[in-house]
Design an enzyme around this catalytic site. Sequence first.
Site, PDB file in Angstrom:
ATOM      1  CG  ASP A 168      16.296  58.315  65.551  1.00  0.00           C
ATOM      2  OD1 ASP A 168      15.750  58.997  66.448  1.00  0.00           O
ATOM      3  OD2 ASP A 168      15.805  58.169  64.419  1.00  0.00           O
ATOM      4  CG  HIS A 184      16.358  62.660  63.482  1.00  0.00           C
ATOM      5  ND1 HIS A 184      15.967  63.340  64.623  1.00  0.00           N
ATOM      6  CD2 HIS A 184      15.643  61.500  63.478  1.00  0.00           C
ATOM      7  CE1 HIS A 184      15.048  62.630  65.254  1.00  0.00           C
ATOM      8  NE2 HIS A 184      14.841  61.502  64.580  1.00  0.00           N
ATOM      9  CG  HIS A 210      13.401  61.898  69.443  1.00  0.00           C
ATOM     10  ND1 HIS A 210      12.292  62.368  68.768  1.00  0.00           N
ATOM     11  CD2 HIS A 210      14.053  61.089  68.561  1.00  0.00           C
ATOM     12  CE1 HIS A 210      12.288  61.864  67.541  1.00  0.00           C
ATOM     13  NE2 HIS A 210      13.334  61.084  67.396  1.00  0.00           N
ATOM     14  CG  HIS A 261      14.429  53.291  65.958  1.00  0.00           C
ATOM     15  ND1 HIS A 261      15.182  54.239  66.617  1.00  0.00           N
ATOM     16  CD2 HIS A 261      13.444  53.970  65.311  1.00  0.00           C
ATOM     17  CE1 HIS A 261      14.675  55.444  66.374  1.00  0.00           C
ATOM     18  NE2 HIS A 261      13.629  55.303  65.587  1.00  0.00           N
TER      19      HIS A 261
END
Length: 305
Positions: free
Chosen positions: A242, A238, A79, A265
């Site tokens: 990421d 969001h 973040h 991720h």
Amino acid sequence: MIKQRTLKQSIKVTGVGLHSGEKVTLTLRPAMPNTGVVYYRTDLNPTVAFPADPNSVRDTMLCTALINEQGVRISTVEHLNAALAGLGIDNIIIEVDAPEIPIMDGSASPFIYLLLDAGIEEQNAAKKFIRIKEYVRVEDGDKWAEFKPYNGFRLDFTIDFDHPAIGKDVRNYEMNFSAQAFVHQISRARTFGFMKDIEYLQSQGLVLGGSLDNAIVLDDYRILNEDGLRFKDELVRHKMLDAIGDLYMAGYNIIGDFKAYKSGHGLNNKLLRAVLANQEAWEFVTFEDKEQVPQGYVAPVQVLI
């Protein structure tokens, strides 16, 4: 010349670690040109440095974690990294007195305010960009992520959760990147999780700092946060946040077209590694003339919130 950027002054904030639940102090400091983004664990003696590098990302289970050869780690960097990408900050020293960056409210917005409060300063050195030259794609089962050439930074992200609160109309988000677009459309989108997963993780001693104050939490039927969502499609926004943070682990803003389906991720990092491993797929570029810069990167240093 498009110049590199750093902070005008140091700034400090305290927060809670998502996994430990403990108090964490974060300090952001200016850095010299060509320093890059460097994270430091100041609670260790000697201090341990983690330069932003996709090859240092060795754990992507619940967040993006940098781990060195000795197994020392710094977690939940994505973040803050996204905020740096959003404001185009090239050089910064990030000090934290814990194994993780504080979670704040679960979005990048507090870091944006922090960085703008410190002030952004241009430096007398050319800003480097990574320009995508060839199509690159990575897959994991039905999940995938890809880059292709584009004169700007365009993002297209799709999620697919079988949940009554996540309708088909809020599973995709597309954006042409700019500092303003990132701040207004992406930075406020919070991380999210499912109650059944959170309860299990907390029983295993993880996400002890997780709460409705720093995450969107869903049970089997609905969103549990009293105030609801900041955007109707906050969850996919969001995931884009990421991705922006994960891709900035390269240390440079990217010129290209990014598209992903159910990526996380791990796959974001796999794509970045695949691009950088193929020297034909990318190149460094600088811009002497502002007229040549892709539109999204021409934005002024100061961003109106």
